[in-house]
Design a protein around this motif. Structure first.
Motif, PDB file in Angstrom:
ATOM      1  N   MET A 182       1.196  -1.303   0.043  1.00 47.25           N
ATOM      2  CA  MET A 182       0.168  -0.066  -0.328  1.00 47.25           C
ATOM      3  C   MET A 182       0.516   0.814   0.332  1.00 47.25           C
ATOM      4  O   MET A 182       1.537   1.456   1.195  1.00 47.25           O
ATOM      5  N   VAL A 183       0.367   2.051  -1.165  1.00 46.06           N
ATOM      6  CA  VAL A 183       1.575   3.801  -0.978  1.00 46.06           C
ATOM      7  C   VAL A 183       0.668   4.822   0.191  1.00 46.06           C
ATOM      8  O   VAL A 183      -0.702   4.025   0.494  1.00 46.06           O
ATOM      9  N   ASP A 184       2.106   4.746   0.705  1.00 42.58           N
ATOM     10  CA  ASP A 184       1.582   5.967   2.105  1.00 42.58           C
ATOM     11  C   ASP A 184       1.635   7.946   1.074  1.00 42.58           C
ATOM     12  O   ASP A 184       2.578   8.048   0.778  1.00 42.58           O
ATOM     13  N   HIS A 185       0.682   8.136   0.625  1.00 43.10           N
ATOM     14  CA  HIS A 185       0.616   9.086  -0.305  1.00 43.10           C
ATOM     15  C   HIS A 185       1.160  10.604   0.335  1.00 43.10           C
ATOM     16  O   HIS A 185       1.214  11.111   0.121  1.00 43.10           O
ATOM     17  N   ARG A 230       7.002   5.285  -8.833  1.00 44.94           N
ATOM     18  CA  ARG A 230       5.870   6.207  -9.996  1.00 44.94           C
ATOM     19  C   ARG A 230       5.001   7.153 -10.153  1.00 44.94           C
ATOM     20  O   ARG A 230       6.128   7.726  -9.938  1.00 44.94           O
ATOM     21  N   SER A 251      -0.692  12.268  -5.577  1.00 51.55           N
ATOM     22  CA  SER A 251      -0.440  11.091  -5.729  1.00 51.55           C
ATOM     23  C   SER A 251      -1.798  10.150  -5.264  1.00 51.55           C
ATOM     24  O   SER A 251      -1.898   9.084  -6.281  1.00 51.55           O
ATOM     25  N   GLU A 252      -2.964  10.719  -4.615  1.00 57.49           N
ATOM     26  CA  GLU A 252      -3.349   9.995  -4.557  1.00 57.49           C
ATOM     27  C   GLU A 252      -4.307  10.329  -6.161  1.00 57.49           C
ATOM     28  O   GLU A 252      -5.259   9.419  -6.253  1.00 57.49           O
ATOM     29  N   ALA A 264      -3.371   7.405  -8.423  1.00 60.57           N
ATOM     30  CA  ALA A 264      -3.490   6.506  -7.745  1.00 60.57           C
ATOM     31  C   ALA A 264      -4.397   5.869  -8.331  1.00 60.57           C
ATOM     32  O   ALA A 264      -5.215   5.065  -8.551  1.00 60.57           O
ATOM     33  N   ASP A 265      -6.230   7.065  -8.101  1.00 61.23           N
ATOM     34  CA  ASP A 265      -7.641   6.111  -7.716  1.00 61.23           C
ATOM     35  C   ASP A 265      -7.975   7.104  -9.236  1.00 61.23           C
ATOM     36  O   ASP A 265      -9.043   7.305  -9.261  1.00 61.23           O
TER      37      ASP A 265
END
Length: 121
Positions: free
Chosen positions: A1-4, A29, A96-97, A100-101
């Motif tokens: 899991m990525v820590d944004h 990323r 970042s979020e 990713a989303d």
């Protein structure tokens, strides 16, 4: 899991047509985020409101472009769009979020437009 929250950019680049922001992070990323998505998901109070119930669905931004990227301290950038919107502060964690989303947020945005009778154009 990525820590944004610990995301740190190594590159921010606006495409030649000004419709995409490319973001690279120290962990490898990389995301290409469309200007339209950045605009309609702006973290500004104008779009997000001061509570979830005040969030605004922004339509008509299919052709929006990024005209300026200004640093905000060492933690974010302020994007200015050709429609004049310039109040969102895009933190590294937010970018970042969003990257990713991206697919899920795009689908949710399209569904909101449909539900509210709005269009991208």
């Amino acid at each position: 899991m990525v820590d944004h929250t610990t995301a740190w950019p190594t590159e921010l680049r606006v495409s030649a047509d000004r419709r995409t922001l490319s973001v690279g992070f120290t962990d490898g990323r990389r995301y290409a985020i469309e200007a339209e998505l950045l605009r309609v998901c702006s973290p500004s109070a104008e779009v997000q409101g001061h509570s979830p119930s005040q969030r605004v669905t922004v339509g008509g931004k299919a052709a929006v472009t990024i005209v300026r990227v200004l640093p905000v301290g060492n933690y974010a950038v302020r994007l200015t769009f050709d429609d004049g919107h310039d109040t969102g502060i895009y933190t590294w964690a937010f970018l970042s979020e969003l990257g990713a989303d991206k697919d899920a947020r795009w689908a949710a945005y399209l569904e909101e437009l449909k539900e509210k009778g709005l269009s991208r154009g």
